[in-house]
Design a protein around this motif. Structure first.
Motif, mmCIF file in Angstrom:
data_model
loop_
_atom_site.group_PDB
_atom_site.id
_atom_site.type_symbol
_atom_site.label_atom_id
_atom_site.label_comp_id
_atom_site.label_asym_id
_atom_site.label_seq_id
_atom_site.Cartn_x
_atom_site.Cartn_y
_atom_site.Cartn_z
ATOM 1 N N TYR A 137 -16.104 18.317 -57.016
ATOM 2 C CA TYR A 137 -16.529 18.207 -55.613
ATOM 3 C C TYR A 137 -17.989 17.787 -55.576
ATOM 4 N N SER A 138 -18.365 17.097 -54.507
ATOM 5 C CA SER A 138 -19.765 16.763 -54.290
ATOM 6 C C SER A 138 -20.331 17.539 -53.108
ATOM 7 N N ASN A 139 -19.448 17.991 -52.214
ATOM 8 C CA ASN A 139 -19.878 18.736 -51.034
ATOM 9 C C ASN A 139 -19.062 20.025 -50.949
ATOM 10 N N PRO A 140 -19.693 21.195 -51.111
ATOM 11 C CA PRO A 140 -18.939 22.453 -51.063
ATOM 12 C C PRO A 140 -18.531 22.864 -49.662
ATOM 13 N N GLY A 141 -19.002 22.117 -48.649
ATOM 14 C CA GLY A 141 -18.687 22.485 -47.275
ATOM 15 C C GLY A 141 -19.242 23.852 -46.930
ATOM 16 N N ARG A 142 -18.550 24.548 -46.043
ATOM 17 C CA ARG A 142 -18.981 25.888 -45.668
ATOM 18 C C ARG A 142 -17.782 26.689 -45.185
ATOM 19 N N ILE A 143 -17.896 28.003 -45.284
ATOM 20 C CA ILE A 143 -16.891 28.903 -44.745
ATOM 21 C C ILE A 143 -17.384 29.403 -43.397
ATOM 22 N N VAL A 144 -16.586 29.167 -42.382
ATOM 23 C CA VAL A 144 -16.869 29.665 -41.035
ATOM 24 C C VAL A 144 -16.031 30.930 -40.859
ATOM 25 N N LEU B 55 -10.638 39.265 -41.022
ATOM 26 C CA LEU B 55 -11.652 38.488 -40.332
ATOM 27 C C LEU B 55 -11.080 37.088 -40.154
ATOM 28 N N PHE B 56 -11.426 36.423 -39.074
ATOM 29 C CA PHE B 56 -10.982 35.053 -38.873
ATOM 30 C C PHE B 56 -11.885 34.135 -39.686
ATOM 31 N N ALA B 57 -11.287 33.104 -40.290
ATOM 32 C CA ALA B 57 -12.078 32.246 -41.179
ATOM 33 C C ALA B 57 -11.406 30.899 -41.390
ATOM 34 N N TYR B 58 -12.204 29.936 -41.804
ATOM 35 C CA TYR B 58 -11.688 28.666 -42.309
ATOM 36 C C TYR B 58 -12.781 27.997 -43.120
ATOM 37 N N GLY B 59 -12.361 27.062 -43.983
ATOM 38 C CA GLY B 59 -13.305 26.255 -44.736
ATOM 39 C C GLY B 59 -13.386 24.870 -44.116
ATOM 40 N N VAL B 60 -14.570 24.291 -44.099
ATOM 41 C CA VAL B 60 -14.738 22.970 -43.496
ATOM 42 C C VAL B 60 -15.783 22.178 -44.272
ATOM 43 N N GLY B 61 -15.569 20.865 -44.360
ATOM 44 C CA GLY B 61 -16.576 19.970 -44.913
ATOM 45 C C GLY B 61 -16.568 19.817 -46.416
ATOM 46 N N MET B 62 -15.697 20.567 -47.131
ATOM 47 C CA MET B 62 -15.672 20.415 -48.580
ATOM 48 C C MET B 62 -14.805 19.218 -48.969
ATOM 49 N N ASP B 63 -15.142 18.597 -50.099
ATOM 50 C CA ASP B 63 -14.383 17.432 -50.557
ATOM 51 C C ASP B 63 -13.837 17.665 -51.963
ATOM 52 N N ASN C 3 -5.319 26.303 -43.381
ATOM 53 C CA ASN C 3 -5.438 25.474 -42.197
ATOM 54 C C ASN C 3 -4.566 26.038 -41.073
ATOM 55 N N GLY C 4 -4.724 25.471 -39.875
ATOM 56 C CA GLY C 4 -3.929 25.923 -38.749
ATOM 57 C C GLY C 4 -4.578 27.091 -38.028
ATOM 58 N N ILE C 5 -3.841 27.680 -37.086
ATOM 59 C CA ILE C 5 -4.406 28.717 -36.224
ATOM 60 C C ILE C 5 -3.543 29.980 -36.202
ATOM 61 N N SER C 6 -2.718 30.167 -37.232
ATOM 62 C CA SER C 6 -1.783 31.293 -37.167
ATOM 63 C C SER C 6 -1.721 32.153 -38.427
ATOM 64 N N SER C 7 -2.446 31.797 -39.500
ATOM 65 C CA SER C 7 -2.266 32.532 -40.759
ATOM 66 C C SER C 7 -2.760 33.971 -40.661
ATOM 67 N N GLU C 8 -3.830 34.209 -39.894
ATOM 68 C CA GLU C 8 -4.326 35.580 -39.767
ATOM 69 C C GLU C 8 -3.257 36.490 -39.173
ATOM 70 N N GLU C 9 -2.584 36.013 -38.128
ATOM 71 C CA GLU C 9 -1.544 36.836 -37.507
ATOM 72 C C GLU C 9 -0.395 37.093 -38.478
ATOM 73 N N GLN C 10 -0.049 36.077 -39.279
ATOM 74 C CA GLN C 10 1.034 36.258 -40.247
ATOM 75 C C GLN C 10 0.673 37.310 -41.296
ATOM 76 N N ILE C 11 -0.547 37.259 -41.781
ATOM 77 C CA ILE C 11 -0.988 38.253 -42.768
ATOM 78 C C ILE C 11 -1.071 39.633 -42.114
ATOM 79 N N GLY C 12 -1.613 39.669 -40.908
ATOM 80 C CA GLY C 12 -1.789 40.930 -40.201
ATOM 81 C C GLY C 12 -0.491 41.645 -39.896
ATOM 82 N N GLU C 13 0.589 40.887 -39.725
ATOM 83 C CA GLU C 13 1.889 41.505 -39.452
ATOM 84 C C GLU C 13 2.320 42.407 -40.607
ATOM 85 N N THR C 14 1.887 42.079 -41.818
ATOM 86 C CA THR C 14 2.274 42.867 -42.996
ATOM 87 C C THR C 14 1.257 43.949 -43.339
ATOM 88 N N ILE C 15 -0.030 43.617 -43.359
ATOM 89 C CA ILE C 15 -1.030 44.582 -43.834
ATOM 90 C C ILE C 15 -1.851 45.207 -42.706
#
Length: 310
Positions: A141-148, A123-131, A105-117
């Motif tokens: 789970y009943s709803n796998p949601g989707r990866i954006v 690629l930018f990504a997040y999961g949404v709609g899964m329960d 979650n959030g808007i900064s994990s890609e930059e944190q990972i990118g600083e090291t590797i």
């Protein structure tokens, strides 16, 4: 850059990581490997990991195991407090062509990972709609949601985006590649800020946000402060995004719980700093009032400290 993804490593076997690991395992046994410490591997191997009623035996690799081939794709599915350790754990398995997607979650994990590797792997990504909910070694789970996911600009699909797309299609993992990925990240940030935090303070399942007008109002009030900030950032979330937010919430399994509520109930440190904490920080920077998120932050931190979580 490789045209096809033949091996996938996942860091984090929680509700989301386990759900996607199962889908990948179903299409090709051995396709996916779980990166975990020796202690966690022992616990996983001794447990009956059940995902929607089916039992799974995954392949596991320890951080630093150079006998393993480099990954074509690494999926990061840990929580924010575990991200620094996860970055260290996955680094061994990165080579020139490795793709990394972070479902944090959030808007900064890609930059944190990118600083090291290196950001070239991300690629930018997040999961949404899964329960999905994990209780012990059982995930349901009943709803796998989707990866954006995607590059920042997906008006033309890059080779690596196309490769991930083909993998997800083969595995039956719902996904979406938006033209403007950065705006999509802010949409997820808005959702998390609203429902995750409201659910944590109200101890509410999704049914409350589908049926209880006051719970729904609290969720939307927190999200509206993100919309106000987005206009200062030149991203311009609007009513269409709020309508999509409520549509997604209304489609979730009524008895499902947000990850933040699960953290609070389990006595784990939450991701409130990623949500209200970030909203408050940006509010100060851009002189946008954020009273709802300031209140939610105070309540959630009080819940944590009352349980000895610092």
């Amino acid at each position: 850059m490789k045209n096809h993804i033949n091996n996938v490593y996942i860091v984090g076997l929680g509700a989301m990581g386990g759900m996607y690991a199962a889908k990948l395992q179903d299409i090709t046994p051995g396709l996916v490997k779980i990166i975990a410490s020796p202690e966690r591997i022992k616990n996983y191997q001794n447990a009956d990991i059940r995902i929607n009623g089916s039992s799974y035996k995954f392949n596991y690799v320890e951080p630093g195991d150079r006998s393993q081939p480099p990954a074509d794709l690494i999926i990061v599915a840990v929580k924010a407090p575990q991200l620094a350790a996860a970055i260290n754990d996955l680094s061994t398995f990165v080579d020139e062509d490795t793709i990394v997607i972070s479902l944090l979650n959030g808007i900064s994990s890609e930059e944190q990972i990118g600083e090291t590797i290196g950001m070239k792997h991300l690629l930018f990504a997040y999961g949404v709609g899964m329960d999905a909910v994990r209780e012990g070694s059982t995930i349901t789970y009943s709803n796998p949601g989707r990866i954006v996911f995607g590059e920042k600009d997906n008006s033309t699909l890059s080779q690596r985006v196309q490769a991930v797309k083909e993998l997800f299609e083969k595995a039956g993992i719902p996904h979406h590649i938006p033209a403007d990925m950065y705006k999509a990240l802010w949409f997820k940030f808005m959702m998390n800020t609203g429902i995750n935090q409201a659910s944590a303070v109200l101890k509410a399942t999704y049914s409350q946000f589908q049926q209880n007008k006051e719970a729904r109002k609290l969720m939307l009030m927190a999200a509206e402060e993100v919309i106000a900030l987005s206009h200062q950032m030149g991203i311009f979330l609007g009513q269409d995004d709020m309508d999509e937010f409520t549509r997604i919430v209304d489609g979730l399994g009524p008895e499902g719980k947000t990850s933040m509520l699960q953290d609070i109930e389990a006595g784990r440190k939450s991701e409130v700093d990623l949500f209200a904490g970030k909203v408050i920080e940006l509010g100060h920077k851009y002189q946008v009032p954020t009273p709802v998120n300031e209140t939610l932050y105070t309540i959630i931190r009080a819940l944590e400290t009352s349980r000895g979580v610092m």
